[in-house]
Design a protein around this motif. Structure first.
Motif, PDB file in Angstrom:
ATOM      1  N   ALA A  30      23.991 -10.970  26.486  1.00 49.57           N
ATOM      2  CA  ALA A  30      24.333  -9.718  25.797  1.00 49.57           C
ATOM      3  C   ALA A  30      24.115  -9.850  24.292  1.00 49.57           C
ATOM      4  O   ALA A  30      23.648  -8.903  23.640  1.00 49.57           O
ATOM      5  CB  ALA A  30      25.780  -9.341  26.094  1.00 49.57           C
ATOM      6  N   LEU A  31      24.431 -11.010  23.731  1.00 44.02           N
ATOM      7  CA  LEU A  31      24.200 -11.235  22.301  1.00 44.02           C
ATOM      8  C   LEU A  31      22.722 -11.087  21.969  1.00 44.02           C
ATOM      9  O   LEU A  31      22.346 -10.468  20.974  1.00 44.02           O
ATOM     10  CB  LEU A  31      24.665 -12.641  21.892  1.00 44.02           C
ATOM     11  N   ARG A  58      21.928   0.164  10.227  1.00 45.17           N
ATOM     12  CA  ARG A  58      22.548  -0.009  11.547  1.00 45.17           C
ATOM     13  C   ARG A  58      22.563  -1.466  12.001  1.00 45.17           C
ATOM     14  O   ARG A  58      22.864  -1.764  13.158  1.00 45.17           O
ATOM     15  CB  ARG A  58      21.789   0.830  12.585  1.00 45.17           C
ATOM     16  N   ARG A  59      22.231  -2.397  11.109  1.00 51.83           N
ATOM     17  CA  ARG A  59      22.024  -3.806  11.489  1.00 51.83           C
ATOM     18  C   ARG A  59      23.221  -4.431  12.197  1.00 51.83           C
ATOM     19  O   ARG A  59      23.056  -5.344  13.017  1.00 51.83           O
ATOM     20  CB  ARG A  59      21.666  -4.641  10.258  1.00 51.83           C
ATOM     21  N   ASP A  60      24.434  -3.978  11.888  1.00 53.05           N
ATOM     22  CA  ASP A  60      25.631  -4.567  12.495  1.00 53.05           C
ATOM     23  C   ASP A  60      26.047  -3.849  13.777  1.00 53.05           C
ATOM     24  O   ASP A  60      27.084  -4.156  14.361  1.00 53.05           O
ATOM     25  CB  ASP A  60      26.792  -4.550  11.500  1.00 53.05           C
ATOM     26  N   TYR A  70      34.379  -6.983  19.146  1.00 52.27           N
ATOM     27  CA  TYR A  70      34.692  -7.487  17.799  1.00 52.27           C
ATOM     28  C   TYR A  70      33.431  -7.551  16.938  1.00 52.27           C
ATOM     29  O   TYR A  70      33.407  -7.100  15.787  1.00 52.27           O
ATOM     30  CB  TYR A  70      35.339  -8.875  17.888  1.00 52.27           C
ATOM     31  N   LEU A  71      32.340  -8.114  17.510  1.00 53.28           N
ATOM     32  CA  LEU A  71      31.107  -8.314  16.749  1.00 53.28           C
ATOM     33  C   LEU A  71      30.400  -7.012  16.408  1.00 53.28           C
ATOM     34  O   LEU A  71      29.606  -6.962  15.469  1.00 53.28           O
ATOM     35  CB  LEU A  71      30.161  -9.230  17.531  1.00 53.28           C
ATOM     36  N   SER A  72      30.667  -5.959  17.165  1.00 54.64           N
ATOM     37  CA  SER A  72      30.058  -4.667  16.855  1.00 54.64           C
ATOM     38  C   SER A  72      30.656  -4.048  15.593  1.00 54.64           C
ATOM     39  O   SER A  72      30.075  -3.151  15.000  1.00 54.64           O
ATOM     40  CB  SER A  72      30.221  -3.698  18.034  1.00 54.64           C
TER      41      SER A  72
END
Length: 452
Positions: free
Chosen positions: A68-69, A185-187, A42-44
């Motif tokens: 992992a975060l 590419r920050r996200d 989801y966060l990717s």
């Protein structure tokens, strides 16, 4: 301002629904994931301002999720929720970057307050990112660091590969993370690879992945680190430690923008920006045959050299203040600052280990100090690093008429090479060790002077 988004990560459907209703009533936007892997997915692709995560979950548990975060450089506050309350788990969660820890059953007022504090801290952190004395969380106000800060946005917006050079402890990974966070590419993922920390026989499978049955013990497919970094950034730390056979394979990946997992016959296309870092002189390594020239030029499209701490001493008081506050808070100590004489001692020290060494010195001093100020007697400074030589033992006077420095250095080098060979009875491996060289570098020098 839009409503903050809170991501709930829990495999308990009833708790998911309860928290979703509660948070929506509090005015937040809510997203839900059943476990850590689903949350990372989801966060990717989406933004979140806060994560509420259970510790006990299938596939990827809460602690692994926190790790992992951090690896992927997602700067999101996380509040851990669990029915398995224990001090050990709380400490581990904090160490891995959790904002706080709430055992079940929890009071809604307590959770409400924690959420407000976590979101408030995140806002303050973002506002402080570009202060006069720091940039993207990197501390410095010296001309050398201001120059680096000025280059970062331009480097970040270019799609090219980057090579960061500098001595150990200068903060190369921090700079790499800043470039990623400033880039388009920050996200997407930020994947760190320590090229010197992975055994050579595991490097290929770690970087490129493998198919089930590729070798003994490969019971399932494994995704390589390059594939994990797809659409994001991969940071190859200590790139100078990469063996020559792996350099050949990395060159192909850079050229073809594809990887071949072990045991597979099909390439996997990837879109990855490569940031590399080294404390070695790679141009010299190329000349000595230790690093491929073609790979060097592929990785060194944009170069950025970080200054050692001894060349930006005006940053030392800022860094001391930052580390003092960090470790005083972490250890629960009331330390107001550092004495004038202790700071003077630090300003006069050369810091062979750079910022990392300064941080270690301050952490140790905070642990030892019992009063309100850090005193000189609690500073442990290494006056002589392993492998260095006292300058007093070598005195060369410069003649009035001058000298040919290159010729003099060549004479010294030839003399030492011959002495090393003589002392070891011609054993080149042992002679190389006497001079602190690897065998390839020693052999190169012998050939250079016709001694081989």
């Amino acid at each position: 301002m839009s409503k903050p988004t809170i991501l709930i990560v829990d495999d308990d459907k009833s708790l998911q629904e309860f928290l979703e209703l509660f948070l929506a009533k509090e005015g937040y936007q809510v997203a839900v994931a059943g476990d850590g892997e689903e949350a990372l997915s989801y966060l990717s692709k989406n933004q979140a301002d806060l994560v509420l995560a259970d510790i006990r979950m299938p596939r990827l548990d809460g602690i692994s999720f926190l790790k992992a975060l951090r690896e992927k450089a997602f700067e999101i506050p996380v509040i851990m929720i669990t029915a398995y309350a224990s001090l050990d788990t709380a400490v581990i969660a904090k160490q891995e970057g959790a904002f706080d820890y709430v055992p079940k059953p929890f009071k809604l007022d307590q959770l409400r307050d924690l959420i407000k504090r976590a979101l408030a801290k995140e806002r303050v952190s973002l506002e402080a990112t570009n202060s006069e004395t720091s940039f993207m969380g990197i501390i410095g106000q010296s001309p050398a660091m201001k120059r680096v800060f000025g280059l970062l946005p331009r480097i970040a917006n270019a799609p090219s590969n980057v090579l960061i050079t500098g001595e150990s402890g200068t903060g190369k990974e921090l700079i790499a993370r800043a470039i990623h966070k400033l880039s388009p590419r920050r996200d997407r993922p930020f994947v760190v690879v320590n090229c010197g920390g992975i055994p050579p026989n595991l490097l290929e499978s770690e970087l490129f992945g493998y198919k089930a049955g590729a070798f003994t013990g490969a019971s399932r497919d494994k995704e390589g680190l390059f594939v994990k970094a797809h659409k994001g950034t991969i940071f190859l730390d200590e790139i100078g430690e990469l063996p020559l056979d792996m350099q050949v394979k990395l060159l192909r990946v850079v050229q073809e923008k594809a990887v071949m997992p072990l045991g597979s016959t099909k390439e996997v296309k990837i879109d990855v920006r490569i940031i590399s870092a080294t404390n070695r002189n790679l141009e010299k390594e190329v000349l000595e045959g230790n690093f491929r020239e073609d790979l060097f030029y592929r990785l060194n499209v944009i170069s950025l050299e970080l200054p050692p701490l001894r060349e930006r001493k005006e940053d030392i008081p800022l860094l001391v203040d930052y580390f003092l506050k960090k470790y005083a808070q972490k250890m629960g100590k009331k330390i107001e600052g550092i004495s004038e004489f202790a700071l003077k001692a630090l300003m006069e020290y050369d810091f062979p280990g750079n910022v990392r060494e300064l941080e270690n010195i301050i952490e140790r001093s905070v642990a030892l100090e019992s009063g309100p100020l850090i005193l000189p007697e609690n500073l442990i400074l290494s006056r002589k690093k392993k492998g260095t030589q006292d300058n007093k033992g070598l005195k060369i006077e410069l003649p009035e008429e001058g000298l040919d420095l290159e010729d003099l250095l060549a004479q010294i080098e030839v003399s030492l090479l011959k002495q090393a060979l003589s002392r070891t009875g011609g054993n080149k491996t042992e002679a190389a060790k006497l001079l602190g060289l690897n065998f390839r570098s020693f052999r190169y020098r012998l050939a250079k002077y016709g001694l081989s």
